[in-house]
Design an enzyme around this catalytic site. Sequence first.
Site, PDB file in Angstrom:
ATOM      1  CG  HIS A 175      -3.127  -0.890  -6.265  1.00  0.00           C
ATOM      2  ND1 HIS A 175      -3.386  -0.034  -5.344  1.00  0.00           N
ATOM      3  CD2 HIS A 175      -2.986  -2.123  -6.100  1.00  0.00           C
ATOM      4  CE1 HIS A 175      -3.449  -0.957  -4.544  1.00  0.00           C
ATOM      5  NE2 HIS A 175      -3.443  -2.236  -4.751  1.00  0.00           N
ATOM      6  CD  GLU A 207      -2.516   3.168  -5.312  1.00  0.00           C
ATOM      7  OE1 GLU A 207      -3.675   2.730  -5.435  1.00  0.00           O
ATOM      8  OE2 GLU A 207      -1.526   2.473  -4.712  1.00  0.00           O
ATOM      9  NE  ARG A 238      -4.524  -1.360   0.243  1.00  0.00           N
ATOM     10  CZ  ARG A 238      -4.498  -2.603  -0.535  1.00  0.00           C
ATOM     11  NH1 ARG A 238      -3.477  -2.980  -1.200  1.00  0.00           N
ATOM     12  NH2 ARG A 238      -5.531  -3.095  -0.551  1.00  0.00           N
TER      13      ARG A 238
HETATM   14  C1  DGY Z   1      -5.729  -6.194  -2.671  1.00  0.00           C
HETATM   15  O1  DGY Z   1      -6.419  -7.295  -3.103  1.00  0.00           O
HETATM   16  O2  DGY Z   1      -5.426  -5.718  -1.736  1.00  0.00           O
HETATM   17  C2  DGY Z   1      -4.970  -5.451  -3.712  1.00  0.00           C
HETATM   18  O3  DGY Z   1      -4.327  -4.404  -3.253  1.00  0.00           O
HETATM   19  C3  DGY Z   1      -5.875  -5.078  -4.779  1.00  0.00           C
HETATM   20  O4  DGY Z   1      -5.875  -6.107  -5.777  1.00  0.00           O
END
Ligand code: DGY
Length: 336
Positions: free
Chosen positions: A299, A279, A250
Amino acid sequence: MPTTKIFVTRIIHKDALDLLQREAKQHSWEIKVWPHSLPPSPLELRREAQGHQALLTMITDRIDQDLLDRLPELKVIANHAVGVDNIDLKAADKRGIAVGNTPDVLTAATAELGLLLTMALLRNLPAAISKAKTNQWGAWGPLLDLTVQLGGMEPADNPPLFGIYGMGRIGQSLARMLALGLQANVAYTNTHGPLNNLNFPATWLASEELLAKSDVLIVTIPSNPNTKGLFNQDTLKKLKVGAYFVNLARGDLHDEDALYRLLEAEHLAGVALDVTNPEPATLGRNPILSHPRAIITPHIGSATTNARRHMGLLSAQNIINYLKSKQMPHQVKIAL
Ligand code: DGY
């Protein structure tokens, strides 16, 4: 009895919508799907979610206290992601709302992207591609385009140490690929101490030691109130001069300005981010996008057709099971 209503905040894989629709038909539930390619704004989400018992949400939907206060009928949220940092879990729990997520279907996809980014970073792939495509190839030379070898069985001078920060599913999968696939040196840290069930070589180090010893630090921890902002200027400065930093988890775990400054100062040799802060990343708000030694992807860790189909199916099943008073396949346990 009032009709049970489900709101799906994006168009998800067809098989997942079909599954939801089949069940809805049988039980006379109503399904509404946000039809646009961009996510609903907070205001639109608030408006569209009114009166619904179930939400199938994305990481782009912020589900906070304020929103939950306005949705008194809400009973279940199925997040189409393994991460649930977009949801105020405590607030959901306080209101008796169950929260589901989608682990175990995107581990391989995300770990594969991690390997790809790490390899591209250490072998300076963007520069090599650009050199070829822009007619800069010139002649082959024994001392040209030299980069870092990741592993291998051949004699190696100072092979890099890969430090996996967070040995959950994705961390372990990537560590296994590096250790067994590439015969690379792997160390890791996690909150529970050394793991004794690993079927590949990897050394546990306390987090400070991992920061100090890693040549490539790869972040795979979830974002939560304890980890947010962990990779700030002070932490990042503990990395070796010439280290690489990779974040697959993240964007709010790292300080992007600090990363940029450390790249500029040549403290960091390179940065690869599949997640940014904020983002979506734009040149105006994320200057690191234009740094020549940064590789940024939008992402896409779980962005394979296979993973997204299964994420859709699992989140649909989480809602179906909840509404049929069965155990959800993946309900998030909320630690208060
Ligand atoms: C998640 O599943 O947490 C990813 O970051 C999104 O695909």
